[in-house]
Write a protein that holds these residues in place. Structure first.
Motif, short mmCIF file in Angstrom:
data_model
loop_
_atom_site.label_atom_id
_atom_site.label_comp_id
_atom_site.label_asym_id
_atom_site.label_seq_id
_atom_site.Cartn_x
_atom_site.Cartn_y
_atom_site.Cartn_z
N ALA A 226 0.83 -1.21 0.00
CA ALA A 226 0.00 0.00 0.00
C ALA A 226 0.86 1.26 0.00
CB ALA A 226 -0.94 0.00 1.21
N LEU A 227 2.13 1.11 0.42
CA LEU A 227 3.05 2.25 0.48
C LEU A 227 3.85 2.32 -0.81
CD1 LEU A 227 4.21 1.77 4.18
CD2 LEU A 227 2.40 3.28 3.31
N ASN A 228 3.18 2.67 -1.89
CA ASN A 228 3.79 2.65 -3.20
C ASN A 228 4.90 3.69 -3.37
OD1 ASN A 228 3.64 1.31 -5.83
ND2 ASN A 228 3.08 3.32 -6.62
N GLU A 229 4.93 4.65 -2.46
CA GLU A 229 5.97 5.69 -2.54
C GLU A 229 7.34 5.17 -2.12
OE1 GLU A 229 4.35 6.17 1.71
OE2 GLU A 229 3.67 5.49 -0.26
N LEU A 230 7.38 3.98 -1.53
CA LEU A 230 8.65 3.41 -1.07
C LEU A 230 9.32 2.68 -2.23
CD1 LEU A 230 7.56 2.08 2.43
CD2 LEU A 230 8.34 4.36 1.76
N GLU A 231 10.34 3.32 -2.78
CA GLU A 231 11.01 2.79 -3.97
C GLU A 231 12.46 2.47 -3.66
OE1 GLU A 231 10.55 5.57 -7.13
OE2 GLU A 231 8.41 5.15 -7.42
N PRO A 232 13.04 1.54 -4.43
CA PRO A 232 14.45 1.18 -4.21
C PRO A 232 15.38 2.32 -4.58
CG PRO A 232 13.63 0.16 -6.21
CD PRO A 232 12.44 0.78 -5.54
N THR A 233 16.51 2.37 -3.91
CA THR A 233 17.52 3.38 -4.24
C THR A 233 18.44 2.89 -5.35
OG1 THR A 233 18.97 2.58 -2.49
CG2 THR A 233 17.51 4.39 -1.96
N TYR A 234 18.34 1.61 -5.67
CA TYR A 234 19.11 1.08 -6.80
C TYR A 234 18.15 0.34 -7.72
CZ TYR A 234 19.25 -2.76 -3.35
OH TYR A 234 18.94 -3.70 -2.40
N LEU A 235 18.61 0.03 -8.92
CA LEU A 235 17.72 -0.54 -9.91
C LEU A 235 18.48 -1.56 -10.77
CD1 LEU A 235 14.71 0.13 -10.49
CD2 LEU A 235 15.49 1.51 -12.41
N ALA A 236 17.78 -2.61 -11.15
CA ALA A 236 18.32 -3.61 -12.06
C ALA A 236 17.18 -4.10 -12.95
CB ALA A 236 18.93 -4.77 -11.30
N THR A 237 17.51 -4.85 -13.96
CA THR A 237 16.48 -5.36 -14.86
C THR A 237 15.40 -6.12 -14.09
OG1 THR A 237 18.17 -5.61 -16.57
CG2 THR A 237 16.07 -6.72 -16.95
N ALA A 260 7.09 -6.47 -4.46
CA ALA A 260 8.34 -6.35 -3.69
C ALA A 260 9.56 -6.75 -4.51
CB ALA A 260 8.26 -7.20 -2.43
N ARG A 261 9.34 -7.30 -5.69
CA ARG A 261 10.49 -7.59 -6.56
C ARG A 261 11.24 -6.32 -6.93
NH1 ARG A 261 10.32 -12.83 -9.52
NH2 ARG A 261 11.92 -11.85 -10.77
N ARG A 262 10.62 -5.16 -6.75
CA ARG A 262 11.31 -3.89 -6.99
C ARG A 262 12.58 -3.77 -6.16
NH1 ARG A 262 7.56 1.00 -5.23
NH2 ARG A 262 6.26 0.01 -6.82
N PHE A 263 12.64 -4.52 -5.06
CA PHE A 263 13.80 -4.44 -4.16
C PHE A 263 14.81 -5.55 -4.40
CE2 PHE A 263 10.20 -2.52 -1.78
CZ PHE A 263 10.70 -1.23 -1.72
N GLU A 264 14.61 -6.38 -5.42
CA GLU A 264 15.53 -7.48 -5.70
C GLU A 264 16.52 -7.09 -6.79
OE1 GLU A 264 12.57 -11.20 -4.52
OE2 GLU A 264 12.88 -10.71 -6.64
N LEU A 265 17.71 -7.66 -6.69
CA LEU A 265 18.77 -7.39 -7.66
C LEU A 265 19.31 -8.68 -8.23
CD1 LEU A 265 20.99 -4.57 -6.12
CD2 LEU A 265 19.60 -4.42 -8.17
N GLY A 266 19.21 -8.86 -9.54
CA GLY A 266 19.91 -9.94 -10.21
C GLY A 266 19.49 -11.34 -9.80
N ASN A 267 20.46 -12.25 -9.82
CA ASN A 267 20.19 -13.66 -9.58
C ASN A 267 19.94 -13.95 -8.11
OD1 ASN A 267 20.49 -14.61 -12.30
ND2 ASN A 267 22.70 -14.32 -12.09
N PHE A 268 19.21 -15.04 -7.89
CA PHE A 268 18.85 -15.45 -6.53
C PHE A 268 19.90 -16.42 -5.96
CE2 PHE A 268 14.69 -14.69 -8.61
CZ PHE A 268 14.18 -13.72 -7.75
N ASN A 269 19.91 -16.52 -4.64
CA ASN A 269 20.68 -17.56 -3.96
C ASN A 269 19.84 -18.84 -4.02
OD1 ASN A 269 21.99 -19.30 -2.22
ND2 ASN A 269 22.35 -17.77 -0.63
N LEU A 270 19.93 -19.53 -5.14
CA LEU A 270 19.03 -20.66 -5.41
C LEU A 270 19.17 -21.81 -4.42
CD1 LEU A 270 19.13 -20.65 -9.31
CD2 LEU A 270 17.20 -20.02 -7.87
N PRO A 271 20.40 -22.23 -4.04
CA PRO A 271 20.48 -23.32 -3.06
C PRO A 271 19.79 -22.97 -1.74
CG PRO A 271 22.62 -22.93 -4.07
CD PRO A 271 21.73 -21.80 -4.50
N ALA A 272 19.99 -21.74 -1.28
CA ALA A 272 19.40 -21.33 0.00
C ALA A 272 17.88 -21.23 -0.10
CB ALA A 272 19.99 -19.99 0.45
#
Length: 386
Positions: A226-237, A260-272
């Motif tokens: 609901a807090l759409n104004e909260l945006e990441p300070t960095y950006l990736a594809t 919330a994927r807006r806050f994710e960067l790049g590849n995931f830690n898939l094993p974890a």
């Protein structure tokens, strides 16, 4: 025995618990067999098929949904991070704070939460620390709130003495005063039931290597969508709403994802993430409420034994204000840590003594072994309760 579940059956899933008296889950949980099996599945698939990436990414989303359910929120509100520190730094930098704004925190809370916000001082944001007492609730913060206050950030459970703060009342205060609210649940998740939405939090951050049983290197971040104004300070594809199909970056395509994927960067830690899916399944089969109640029983037994020995417990004693699984014994770590280790008991040194932190696999016999070692060695007067 446990009144809440078959603890011996659970214990068999943790081989380390048979090799030592492991009372250090507040530092890192030992590996459980189902968690190990999930990691081995990932490794075997990578070894034999060079990686079925589409299958792995489907499992990422399945685990995201499990994590969301675990926190009482939607999958669209969960991002994967590296750890609690990254989660809290993402939160701190996403808040629209400007020079002159004020953030309230608790003095002596986890430093990696504090530093995430202290770093905002370079932007002119003021961080004010509220005194820590055994009881921290809305009333603790209210006198410190003024027209410049914009946010409160704090832990749910403290790492150093097992305080369990009244998050519900503080969340309600933030909602009433229109403050952002960031909560670090690293020491609570997996042992204390958590409903992130009921907390009325803007962000909830955590790692997964304690109560969630996963090796280090994975974190979770809840974002109130609901807090759409909260945006990441960095950006990736990966964090864009509409990544360019040709993967050519342009200044026209910058809108962050609506989830919330807006806050994710790049590849995931898939094993974890594979491990986390298995861990959540295991925890849910037992029930977080049952784990909490079992740990409370262990804590009650420990406190009673310490009282008999006239040894001080650091931090709150009342179940309403203490974490179920974290207890600090007033014994100097410099004098006692090595002794416990030499006798096959794993604990942690803390500010004011020796920290005992229970996991779902611990038993009364583990507590009794710890106490037996204390009785055997004897005490100096300085260790006695005041």
């Amino acid at each position: 025995m446990s009144r809440h579940y078959d603890v011996q059956a659970v214990r068999r899933e943790f081989p380390a618990a048979d090799r030592m008296v492991y009372l250090d889950s507040g530092f890192q949980a030992p590996l459980a067999r189902p968690v190990k099996a999930a990691i081995e599945l990932f490794l075997r698939e990578g070894l034999e098929t060079a990686g079925p990436k589409s299958v792995w990414l489907d499992r990422v989303e399945e685990t995201r949904a499990r994590g969301a359910r675990f926190l009482g929120v939607s999958a669209q509100e969960i991002a994967f991070t590296k750890n609690t520190s990254e989660s809290m730094n993402i939160a701190a930098n996403a808040l629209p704070l400007r020079a002159g704004d004020k953030v309230l925190m608790i003095h002596g809370d986890h430093p990696n939460n504090a530093y995430a916000f202290l770093n905002l001082q370079r932007k002119g944001v003021e961080v004010r620390f509220v005194p820590m007492t055994d009881i921290v609730d809305a009333a603790s913060f209210l006198p410190h709130i003024d027209e410049k206050t914009r946010a409160i950030s704090m832990s749910h459970v403290t790492f150093h003495a097992g305080h369990r703060f009244d998050i519900a009342s503080i969340g309600a205060l933030c909602a009433d005063k229109k403050l952002y609210f960031a909560v670090d649940v690293m020491q609570a998740i997996g042992v204390v039931p958590i409903d992130a939405r009921a907390m009325q939090a803007s962000f909830v951050g955590s790692g997964t290597h304690k109560g969630l049983l996963v090796p280090q290197g994975l974190g979770l971040l809840y974002w109130n969508k609901a807090l759409n104004e909260l945006e990441p300070t960095y950006l990736a594809t990966a964090s864009l709403a509409e990544p360019p199909a040709d993967l050519i970056a342009t200044s026209e395509i910058l809108a962050p994802a609506p989830t919330a994927r807006r806050f994710e960067l790049g590849n995931f830690n898939l094993p974890a993430i594979h491990a986390l899916g298995a861990a959540i399944d295991m925890i849910e089969q037992i029930g977080v409420q049952n784990i909490q109640n079992h740990c409370f029983d262990l804590g009650d037994h420990l406190i009673a034994q310490l009282d008999e020995l006239d040894i001080r417990l650091v931090g709150p004693r009342d179940r309403r204000h203490r974490a179920p699984h974290i207890y600090v014994i007033g014994l100097p770590a410099s004098e006692w840590l090595g002794y416990f280790e030499q006798n096959g008991v794993r604990v942690s040194p803390e500010r004011d003594g020796i920290r005992v932190s229970f996991g779902m696999f611990n038993t009364i016999a583990d507590v009794d072994r710890l106490v037996e070692l204390i009785r055997k060695r004897g005490l100096k007067t300085s260790s006695r309760a005041a």
